[in-house]
Every structure is written in C-alpha cells, then in structure tokens.
Design a protein around this motif. Structure first.
Motif, PDB file in Angstrom:
ATOM      1  N   MET A 317      62.943  18.008  -1.959  1.00  0.00           N
ATOM      2  CA  MET A 317      62.797  16.617  -1.531  1.00  0.00           C
ATOM      3  C   MET A 317      61.545  15.967  -2.119  1.00  0.00           C
ATOM      4  SD  MET A 317      64.930  14.976   0.406  1.00  0.00           S
ATOM      5  CE  MET A 317      63.945  13.969   1.531  1.00  0.00           C
ATOM      6  N   VAL A 320      62.302  13.570  -4.736  1.00  0.00           N
ATOM      7  CA  VAL A 320      62.639  12.208  -4.291  1.00  0.00           C
ATOM      8  C   VAL A 320      61.353  11.387  -4.151  1.00  0.00           C
ATOM      9  CG1 VAL A 320      63.615  10.815  -2.409  1.00  0.00           C
ATOM     10  CG2 VAL A 320      64.748  12.943  -3.096  1.00  0.00           C
ATOM     11  N   ILE A 323      60.017  10.450  -7.628  1.00  0.00           N
ATOM     12  CA  ILE A 323      60.787   9.377  -8.277  1.00  0.00           C
ATOM     13  C   ILE A 323      60.461   8.026  -7.632  1.00  0.00           C
ATOM     14  CG2 ILE A 323      63.109   8.418  -8.626  1.00  0.00           C
ATOM     15  CD1 ILE A 323      64.131  11.333  -8.863  1.00  0.00           C
ATOM     16  N   ARG A 324      60.598   7.964  -6.307  1.00  0.00           N
ATOM     17  CA  ARG A 324      60.395   6.662  -5.652  1.00  0.00           C
ATOM     18  C   ARG A 324      58.919   6.271  -5.647  1.00  0.00           C
ATOM     19  NH1 ARG A 324      63.109   2.845  -6.049  1.00  0.00           N
ATOM     20  NH2 ARG A 324      62.675   1.839  -4.090  1.00  0.00           N
ATOM     21  N   GLU A 387      63.188  11.968 -15.087  1.00  0.00           N
ATOM     22  CA  GLU A 387      64.450  12.587 -15.505  1.00  0.00           C
ATOM     23  C   GLU A 387      64.448  14.080 -15.196  1.00  0.00           C
ATOM     24  OE1 GLU A 387      62.730  10.253 -17.255  1.00  0.00           O
ATOM     25  OE2 GLU A 387      64.223   8.737 -16.705  1.00  0.00           O
ATOM     26  N   ARG A 390      65.165  14.413 -11.614  1.00  0.00           N
ATOM     27  CA  ARG A 390      66.605  14.274 -11.353  1.00  0.00           C
ATOM     28  C   ARG A 390      67.337  15.579 -11.681  1.00  0.00           C
ATOM     29  NH1 ARG A 390      65.282   8.951 -12.884  1.00  0.00           N
ATOM     30  NH2 ARG A 390      65.937   7.456 -11.299  1.00  0.00           N
ATOM     31  N   ALA A 391      66.902  16.230 -12.755  1.00  0.00           N
ATOM     32  CA  ALA A 391      67.527  17.512 -13.107  1.00  0.00           C
ATOM     33  C   ALA A 391      67.278  18.538 -12.000  1.00  0.00           C
ATOM     34  CB  ALA A 391      66.978  18.007 -14.446  1.00  0.00           C
ATOM     35  N   LEU A 393      66.777  17.877  -8.779  1.00  0.00           N
ATOM     36  CA  LEU A 393      67.609  17.518  -7.625  1.00  0.00           C
ATOM     37  C   LEU A 393      69.081  17.851  -7.868  1.00  0.00           C
ATOM     38  CD1 LEU A 393      65.950  14.110  -6.669  1.00  0.00           C
ATOM     39  CD2 LEU A 393      66.099  16.115  -5.184  1.00  0.00           C
ATOM     40  N   ALA A 394      69.539  17.609  -9.098  1.00  0.00           N
ATOM     41  CA  ALA A 394      70.941  17.887  -9.415  1.00  0.00           C
ATOM     42  C   ALA A 394      71.247  19.361  -9.159  1.00  0.00           C
ATOM     43  CB  ALA A 394      71.246  17.512 -10.863  1.00  0.00           C
ATOM     44  N   VAL A 397      69.642  20.409  -5.019  1.00  0.00           N
ATOM     45  CA  VAL A 397      70.218  19.759  -3.837  1.00  0.00           C
ATOM     46  C   VAL A 397      71.723  19.571  -3.974  1.00  0.00           C
ATOM     47  CG1 VAL A 397      70.171  17.697  -2.382  1.00  0.00           C
ATOM     48  CG2 VAL A 397      68.037  18.632  -3.276  1.00  0.00           C
ATOM     49  N   LEU A 398      72.165  19.114  -5.137  1.00  0.00           N
ATOM     50  CA  LEU A 398      73.596  18.829  -5.283  1.00  0.00           C
ATOM     51  C   LEU A 398      74.380  20.027  -5.826  1.00  0.00           C
ATOM     52  CD1 LEU A 398      73.431  15.143  -6.604  1.00  0.00           C
ATOM     53  CD2 LEU A 398      73.690  15.953  -4.258  1.00  0.00           C
ATOM     54  N   GLY A 399      73.681  21.032  -6.287  1.00  0.00           N
ATOM     55  CA  GLY A 399      74.357  22.255  -6.709  1.00  0.00           C
ATOM     56  C   GLY A 399      75.130  22.154  -8.020  1.00  0.00           C
ATOM     57  N   PHE A 400      74.712  21.254  -8.893  1.00  0.00           N
ATOM     58  CA  PHE A 400      75.369  21.179 -10.213  1.00  0.00           C
ATOM     59  C   PHE A 400      74.846  22.299 -11.114  1.00  0.00           C
ATOM     60  CE2 PHE A 400      76.057  16.611  -9.126  1.00  0.00           C
ATOM     61  CZ  PHE A 400      77.429  16.636  -9.214  1.00  0.00           C
TER      62      PHE A 400
END
Lengths: 400, 374
Positions: A317, A320, A323-324, A387, A390-391, A393-394, A397-400
């Motif tokens: 987290m 996040v 980024i923000r 970026e 984002r990688a 987090l992908a 967190v999102l499990g990609f």
C-alpha cells in the motif's frame, strides 16, 4: 473504529509543535515556507537542534539514538516537522545509510558512523543510480575489485543529491561480475576525500544544482568499509528503499503548501476581487484539498496497519502513497503557479531572492513558484518511479 | 486511532456476507427483481430477522444497537451484491429521519415498526426544481381543522411506489430554499396519488402528488437540523455501498483479465492493461479511505464539520466510481456491455449513487463555498 488521537498522542503532538516552532530558527523555516532551499549550514543547524532533543533519528534502534515510538507517534513527528517547515533530518543519513548500518553493519561501523550521522557531523550522499541503471538499478556496472584487504572502485554514479556538501558516499558496486545481476552487488562506505573521486554538478531544469555525477577512478577503499556480507548489497538496498513506508507521500509538506496557497490567494487581486473570491479558483483549491484528505486518510490506514505488519516488511500500500503523494506534490506546485499568474516568469536565482536589494516583481513567493513546479517533476521519477510502483502493485496486490 | 472492527462488528459482517453468499447471487438477484414489487419480500424478511433493518437503532426500540460503522458494513455487503430491496429508503433514510427529527414519543412508536419491517417507509422530499439543493421545498403545510394539510408534488421518491408510509417534507414558512420553515410529517401513502417506475439501477421510485393530504403525525416542525444530519448519514452509507460495489467490480475485472485470452495470452499479461487496473485500485483505496472518514465523521454534531467531511467524501467517491466503473467496462470489452453479465450492473448502480443527494459537482460547490479549515 475510531479516528481520534488519544490524549497522550495529542499532548505529544503539542510538545513537538512547540519544540519545532520555538527551537528551530524562523530564519530557516521561513525559507522553506517561501519555497527556498535550506543551505548546508541551515540543514546542519536544524538537525543538531533536533538531535540534541532525540528528534533527528527516532526511526533508529533505541541503542543507537532512536525512540521507542508507536507508528502513530512516528507519523505525528513527521507531520509536525513538515507542517512547521523544519528541514527534514538529512534522509541520506537518517532514513538510508543509518538504518542500514544499524541493521547490517559491524559493531565498529556502528560506533564509528552512527552518532556522527545522527548529528550531521558527517554528511552522507547516495551512490546508487548510474547513467544506464535507473529504474533497472540492478543492472549497475560500477565495479569494486578486491586488492589485498582493500576494494578498488571504478565506474560512474549519477543523480547524487547534495553530493557537493557531502563527506561520505554509500555505494552499490558489482563485486561478482559472473553472478546473476542482483546477486553480485556489495554495499560500500566511501570517504569522499579519497583520491580518484570526481564530483561534477548537474544543473536541473529549475536552475538549481542539487544533483551530481560522481566518477570513481581506481578509488581504494579499506576492506572494513564493506557493510555486511560481500554480494548481499542488493538486499541492503531493498531494505533501505523499503524502509520509509509512509514518509514518501510527504503529505505534511503538501499541506503546508496548500495553506500557503490559500494565504496568498487571499492577498492577490484580480481586478476588483481577490483571487480567493473567484468561484473557479475556489473549486480548484477545494478539489486539491479533497484529494489531500483522501491521501491523508489512506496514510493513516497504512500507519494503523503497521502494528500488524512484520517489521521491515514493506506494505505494498505504500506504493499507493508514493503515487498519490508525488502527484499531489506536483499538483500543489501547479496550483501555486496559478496563484502567481504571469509573475511566475521573472527568473532570479535563490541568492538574489534572499539577498538582493529589491524583491523580485510580483506577489510574495512568485520567484520560487516556477522553479518548485519544475523541480517537483522529479518526485514521480525518484524513489522508484510511479511506473515501477504500478508494477509493484500489479504483482503484489492484483496478482498479475 | 484505529480502523479495526470490534468482535461484534466482525460477527455482523460475517452474517451479512453469509446471507449475501447464500441468497444474492447474480441469478438470484434477477429472480428478486422479477417479483411483483421489483424486489423480494422474502429477502426483506431475512433482513428483518438478522436485525439489519434496525441496525443503527437502539435495542430498546427494537433495533440492533449498532452505529454508523455497522451500517457501513451492511452498505459494503449490499454494494457488492447490488441489493435491490428498499433498504436505503427505509432503514437508512427514514430510520435516520425518525431518529434525528422526530419527538421521542413518535420514535418509541415508529422505530420498532420500522425495525420489524412490518410497514414500509419512504422519504418523499425531492421536488422537480430542487436539482441538488437539499433545502429546496415548495410543498406546503397549513394547519387545518383535522391537522396539517399538505399540498405539492414530490419526485424521485425512492421506493415510494410500494411504501406504506411516507415521511414528507413541507414548508411552513420562508422562501423555497430556506432551511428555516421546513417541517416533516408522516403520511399514509395510500392517501396520495402515486406513479411508480423502475430506476436505471433496478430499484423503484415514484412521483407523488399530495393534494390536500392530511398528515397522520407531525415528526418535527423545525426539521432542518435533523433532516440534514439524516441525509449526511445516508451519504456516508452511499459512500460505503459504492466502495463495496467498486471493490467487487475491480475483483471481477482482474479475474477476467487473468482468464480472457487474446493474441495467444491472458490480456492481464499486457503491462498497459495492468497499469490501468492498478489505477483503478488506487482510486478504490482513496474511496475506501474517504468512506471510512465519512462514516466516522457523519455523527459529528457540528453541522459544518460534518457537512464538510461528507462532501469531501462524496467528491472523492464520485470521482473514483466514475474511473473504476468506466475502466471496468473498457477492460472487459464487449461482455461488459451486456445485461447478462455483472459488470454493467455495477456501472449502472454506481452512476445512480453519484447522482443521489448531491452529485460530485454539487458537493464540490458546497466545499468551495464553505472555504476550508481542515
């Protein structure tokens, strides 16, 4: 579920606020409030005052000068520091090399370096990035070759912030060229007066000179200056970069800037009405304040979750927050430009702004608005570009 | 400062989640919507049985004894399952209005009825020219021999078509947008003229004409403070409902990206799409933070502090829900366009939430007008 701080936490906040406002000279805090940089001397002065109070390195282990604080107390410390426009204790010393030495260094290294780093007796800088190793840091090519007990460093580092002020540099260098790229890197401490080091300033788009290139040409470093184990440097670097879970968003700094924006918009006239009375401007300001509130609440969630997290284990987290946090630092400097309008144009260097006979034309703070806006483009690039976040987090967190 | 649930709250969450898992799958929802009222009386009875209809009401009045955190948990679960029963109108809006605007004796009489779900309540407040102004009331109330007589038209009355009782706002004095002079009355719904219809998100609403209707009960003659508080609490509920919906929608989208194959691989392997999913996650987290903030601030007795917090939350949630729901459809591609698939139904519900009780722009206006003192 409860948003309020405890009575002890509120008292703690008051106590810190009082110290920051009364003990750190207004001469220094005012510079930061108006968008100027602290000088080397300002930085040293402020950090020594904090250190004398035990407030420079609260994140360190207690035996080396840290504080046994809760995550909420650390959060309050950071926020009050930023709201009061106190120069942050030098991050290269306090959140980077210090914690690495405290965690992985030898006893001799701890005794030699930690207290001096906390008091800014030694000014440290960072030797990580290279011209061809940015986001892909592990591809770095600077080498350290064993020669007797010593290490000999050859190569080039870049983006070394405030290297011109520094006494020491911590360097990631390749010690095993045959190993997989993350596995052949070591973490070395280098005295900048060692022969073979050249530091060249790089002027950035704001006109400032805060970063440098550093060239190493056969630089001989005693073996005792290697931190931890050979070829484990990447782990230490990851520890260092993951260390600051919640601070990276710099919400307090953005909050202070938004307050200043409101103050200036109340003083600035557009014909016969003040800028603050323009409904369009008020909406933009309110919008930024909402975004900042949402980020602050997210930060508090991360702080609250920290109690349950294993120490030293990064919370995805915090990506996040990065980024923000960086986006809002940038958005706030853009809104400051809007307040100044055409008076962002005149260029005066910081020395002229501070010591010139006449103030630059236009509203107060106009001369620093554009340089800050230009300079803040960096925050979405450094500390792991947005970026890269984002990688992370992908995957995490999102499990990609 | 903590964001943890108590043990009781965790139990409540588990039981609501279990009920949803058992009774509110996509096909089951479709069956609920095919019932004569447009929703399921069976589900309604289950909500009553679990105590959900009175989740924020005191136990002495037949309630569950919870607060706004408990309501948030229900909202989150209902958002995930896209519940179509009149929960928001009845158990959120009307329960809040009775709690904050009615006399104690009226509360004692009405709240147990509401909590049991025996009689269905709806809030007849909005009027044609109000847009997003909550204090806009042109409907009038005058004292006649048999009590207060109400004249006017109410619009977009959520679940007004099947309600048994209506809480009606009417003006005793003042200009049409003044906060002073607004009163609340309880009215027998059968005494009004109603035109019911479906809404875009599968709920029901009605246009209601009050033509000399006599109020059954006076809830409050100076009703604005209670009304604005109840609506702010309802906004906090909508925020949490939106977060539940967004969370489920993002999970659905990510799952789809891992299974849908094009060009010989799962589309989730394309970095450009991964980053778009991450941006949805970022927006969701910001929304989640602000829904928590709204929940914890909605009980603040100071109207300005409360309104500021609620409006800030509504602005963030409004922006987040647009981003998340629009991107979800895009990342799904054609399947996202069909009524046979879940994703589009989230888009529809989220879009309607955004327009309920002040849209994003209206809340931003409210904040801009207030100035700031964060």
């Amino acid at each position: 579920m409860d948003l309020s701080f405890t009575a002890e936490e509120r008292a703690f906040r008051e106590e810190l606020r009082d110290i920051f406002h009364t003990e750190i000279p207004e001469r220094i805090r005012g510079k930061l409030r108006h968008g100027l940089h602290a000088s080397r001397q300002d930085q040293v002065e402020a950090q020594r005052i904090l250190n004398a109070r035990g407030l420079a390195v609260p994140n360190w282990p207690v035996e080396w000068g840290g504080q046994d604080w809760s995550p909420v107390q650390h959060y309050i410390w950071q926020e009050e520091l930023q709201l009061a426009c106190v120069p942050h204790p030098l991050s290269f010393n306090c959140t980077m090399v210090g914690p690495v030495i405290a965690q992985f260094g030898s006893l001799a290294q701890k005794q030699r370096f930690l207290a001096r780093a906390a008091n800014l007796d030694d000014w440290w800088c960072q030797g990580f990035s290279e011209p061809n190793a940015g986001s892909d840091l592990a591809s770095l090519r600077t080498t350290a070759r064993r020669d007797g007990d010593d290490w000999v460093i050859d190569g080039q580092k870049t983006w070394t912030t405030l290297g011109q002020y520094a006494d020491w540099i911590f360097v990631l260098a390749r010690t095993d060229p045959a190993a997989k790229k993350q596995e052949g890197i070591s973490f070395l401490l280098v005295d900048l007066t060692t022969p073979g080091i050249t530091m060249r300033p790089i002027q950035t788009i704001d006109g400032g000179r805060e970063v440098n290139e550093v060239f190493f040409d056969g630089v001989r470093v005693p073996g005792e200056n290697l931190v931890g184990e050979v070829n484990r440097g990447w782990d230490y670097a990851k520890f260092l970069l993951g260390n600051e879970r919640t601070g990276i968003a710099r919400i307090g700094i953005t909050k202070a800037r938004v307050r200043r924006i409101r103050e200036l918009a109340e003083q600035e006239w557009d014909g016969d009405r003040r800028l603050i009375d323009d409904p369009g401007f008020r909406r933009k300001l309110a919008s930024l304040e909402v975004e900042l509130k949402a980020l602050e609440m997210t930060q508090l969630r991360v702080v609250a979750a920290e109690r349950q997290l294993e120490k030293g284990k990064p919370n995805p987290m915090s990506s996040v927050l990065k980024i923000r946090g960086s986006e809002l630092q940038q958005a706030s400097t853009a809104l400051m430009m809007d307040v100044m309008g055409p008076y962002v144009a005149p260029f005066f260097d910081e020395h002229e702004i501070e010591f010139g006979n006449e103030p630059p034309p236009g509203p107060a703070d106009a001369a620093t608005a554009a340089p800050q806006y230009f300079n803040m483009r960096k925050v979405s690039i450094y500390g792991g570009s947005n970026e890269i976040q984002r990688a992370i987090l992908a995957k995490a967190v999102l499990g990609f | 400062m903590d964001f943890d649930l108590s043990d009781d709250q965790r139990l409540l969450k588990d039981s609501v989640d279990r009920l949803m898992a058992e009774t509110y799958g996509f096909e089951q929802r479709r069956a609920h919507m095919a019932q004569p009222d447009g929703w399921s009386r069976g589900s309604w009875a289950q909500f009553a049985e679990l105590g959900l209809l009175g989740v924020t009401l005191p136990e002495a009045q037949g309630g569950f004894g919870g607060g706004l955190v408990e309501a948030m948990l229900v909202a989150d679960a209902f958002g995930r399952s896209l519940v179509v029963e009149p929960y928001f109108a009845h158990a959120v809006l009307c329960a809040g209005l009775l709690r904050h605007a009615a006399e104690a004796s009226v509360q004692d009489e009405m709240l147990p009825v509401l909590a049991a779900g025996e009689s269905l309540f709806a809030f007849a407040h909005h009027e044609r020219a109000a847009r997003h102004c909550l204090s806009h009331v042109e409907t009038t109330a005058r004292l006649g021999e048999a009590g207060f007589v109400l004249e006017g038209r109410k619009s977009l009355v959520l679940h007004g078509d099947c309600a048994d009782r209506l809480i009606v706002s009417a003006r005793l004095s003042g200009g049409m947008r003044e906060t002073n002079g607004i009163a609340l009355f309880l009215v027998d719904a059968a005494a009004t003229e109603r035109r019911g219809y479906a809404t875009q998100d599968g709920l029901r609403a009605a246009e209601i004409t009050l033509d000399g209707v006599i109020a059954e009960v006076v809830l409050g003659l100076d009703a604005w403070p209670g009304l604005s508080r109840a609506v702010d609490e309802a906004s906090a509920f909508l925020c949490a409902e939106a977060v539940g919906a967004m969370d489920a929608l993002l999970a659905l989208t990510v799952e789809y990206m891992k299974t849908r194959r094009q060009f010989g691989r799962a589309i989730g392997e394309f970095q450009v799409l991964q980053h778009r999913a991450v941006d949805m996650q970022v927006q969701l987290e910001l929304a989640r933070s602000m829904a928590l903030y709204a929940t914890m601030m909605a009980a603040d007795p100071d109207e300005e502090t409360r309104s500021r917090a609620i409006s800030a939350a509504r602005v963030q949630i409004g922006r987040s829900l647009r981003h998340v729901s629009e991107e979800a459809i895009q990342l799904h591609g054609g399947i996202g366009m069909t009524m046979e698939y879940r994703a589009g139904h989230y888009l529809k519900r989220l879009a309607m939430i955004e327009k309920s009780f002040g849209d994003t722009e209206a809340h931003l206006d409210r904040l801009a007008a207030m100035g700031t003192a964060w």
